[in-house]
Design an enzyme around this catalytic site. Sequence first.
Site, PDB file in Angstrom:
ATOM      1  N   ARG A 130       7.646   3.081  -2.570  1.00 46.59           N
ATOM      2  CA  ARG A 130       7.060   1.770  -2.676  1.00 46.59           C
ATOM      3  C   ARG A 130       6.155   1.656  -3.958  1.00 46.59           C
ATOM      4  O   ARG A 130       6.100   0.555  -4.512  1.00 46.59           O
ATOM      5  CB  ARG A 130       6.416   1.337  -1.530  1.00 46.59           C
ATOM      6  CG  ARG A 130       5.933  -0.109  -1.429  1.00 46.59           C
ATOM      7  CD  ARG A 130       5.792  -0.616   0.127  1.00 46.59           C
ATOM      8  NE  ARG A 130       4.301  -0.281   0.208  1.00 46.59           N
ATOM      9  CZ  ARG A 130       3.655  -0.368   1.559  1.00 46.59           C
ATOM     10  NH1 ARG A 130       4.379  -0.818   2.554  1.00 46.59           N
ATOM     11  NH2 ARG A 130       2.498   0.125   1.577  1.00 46.59           N
ATOM     12  N   ARG A 136       1.538  -1.458  -5.584  1.00 44.56           N
ATOM     13  CA  ARG A 136       0.438  -2.106  -4.798  1.00 44.56           C
ATOM     14  C   ARG A 136      -0.723  -1.267  -5.329  1.00 44.56           C
ATOM     15  O   ARG A 136      -0.544  -0.174  -5.375  1.00 44.56           O
ATOM     16  CB  ARG A 136       0.988  -1.903  -3.505  1.00 44.56           C
ATOM     17  CG  ARG A 136       1.240  -3.330  -2.727  1.00 44.56           C
ATOM     18  CD  ARG A 136       1.905  -3.118  -1.531  1.00 44.56           C
ATOM     19  NE  ARG A 136       0.864  -2.727  -0.518  1.00 44.56           N
ATOM     20  CZ  ARG A 136       0.742  -2.780   1.016  1.00 44.56           C
ATOM     21  NH1 ARG A 136       2.082  -3.345   1.416  1.00 44.56           N
ATOM     22  NH2 ARG A 136      -0.140  -2.275   1.730  1.00 44.56           N
TER      23      ARG A 136
HETATM   24  P1  AMP Z   1      -0.961  -3.630   5.805  1.00 44.07           P
HETATM   25  O1  AMP Z   1      -0.159  -4.414   4.940  1.00 44.07           O
HETATM   26  O2  AMP Z   1      -0.632  -4.068   7.102  1.00 44.07           O
HETATM   27  O3  AMP Z   1      -0.582  -2.032   5.513  1.00 44.07           O
HETATM   28  O4  AMP Z   1      -2.442  -3.967   5.357  1.00 44.07           O
HETATM   29  C1  AMP Z   1      -2.887  -3.571   4.010  1.00 44.07           C
HETATM   30  C2  AMP Z   1      -4.545  -3.614   4.142  1.00 44.07           C
HETATM   31  O5  AMP Z   1      -4.992  -4.906   4.605  1.00 44.07           O
HETATM   32  C3  AMP Z   1      -5.162  -2.588   5.212  1.00 44.07           C
HETATM   33  O6  AMP Z   1      -5.188  -1.250   4.583  1.00 44.07           O
HETATM   34  C4  AMP Z   1      -6.327  -3.150   5.372  1.00 44.07           C
HETATM   35  O7  AMP Z   1      -7.373  -2.847   4.404  1.00 44.07           O
HETATM   36  C5  AMP Z   1      -6.139  -4.536   5.438  1.00 44.07           C
HETATM   37  N1  AMP Z   1      -5.816  -5.074   6.819  1.00 44.07           N
HETATM   38  C6  AMP Z   1      -4.762  -5.412   7.312  1.00 44.07           C
HETATM   39  N2  AMP Z   1      -4.893  -5.891   8.679  1.00 44.07           N
HETATM   40  C7  AMP Z   1      -5.917  -5.454   8.871  1.00 44.07           C
HETATM   41  C8  AMP Z   1      -6.606  -5.556  10.254  1.00 44.07           C
HETATM   42  N3  AMP Z   1      -5.929  -6.069  11.279  1.00 44.07           N
HETATM   43  N4  AMP Z   1      -7.742  -5.168  10.158  1.00 44.07           N
HETATM   44  C9  AMP Z   1      -8.612  -4.834   9.150  1.00 44.07           C
HETATM   45  N5  AMP Z   1      -8.026  -4.703   7.971  1.00 44.07           N
HETATM   46  C10 AMP Z   1      -6.519  -4.902   7.926  1.00 44.07           C
END
Ligand code: AMP
Length: 195
Positions: A130, A136
């Site tokens: 990815r 990203r």
């Molecule tokens: P994800 O796409 O779910 O992997 O989220 C990407 C990033 O967004 C994570 O590494 C965190 O920095 C932030 N993030 C997403 N969801 C949460 C959450 N529930 N609590 C805190 N940070 C979050």
Amino acid sequence: MTAARLLIVGPQGSGKGTQGVRIAEALGIPTVSTGDVFRANVKEGTELGQQVKAIIDAGDLVPDELTSAIVRGRLEQADAAGGFLLDGYPRNLAQVRDLDGFLQGRGEELTAVIELVVPREESIARLSKRAAEQGRDDDNEESIAKRLSIYENETAPILDVFRERGIVDQIDGVGSLDEITERITAALTARGITA
Ligand code: AMP
């Protein structure tokens, strides 16, 4: 029929984002992905985006109060009244308490938690792919390691809470996209959660 108030959980690179969207579309419910909300805000340069960019790039968690407030605001919108699929929230025990409190206030609760199980080597391989394809900012080696360790230390424990409630379905996350979607659909159907 059971209301679809769902959560999909899995390590980074487990395919939870892709499967979450497929399942939510099939059931006609909105997907609420905190990662997507944060990324969209970073991209648009909003105040929230500026606040969270460095945190996300480092692979750390955005503060709970901020994240929970965003999810509450989203779940209060009309399209989430009949059901929703949460992707990436709650991610630790404090967020589980926040969500429980909010849902209890509405006389609701989560009805199923889909746990996508993918071996660590497989998720790292998918994340590297990815990174090459999507570029990203948080798909660098250091951030990936941090996110996987947060998953193991903070997110995996929330599954124990939901397991005690008897709402977790463990799904083998290795296979073709369609195979995995079918496994999830079968597990939800067994709980009376259907389109
Ligand atoms: P994800 O796409 O779910 O992997 O989220 C990407 C990033 O967004 C994570 O590494 C965190 O920095 C932030 N993030 C997403 N969801 C949460 C959450 N529930 N609590 C805190 N940070 C979050």
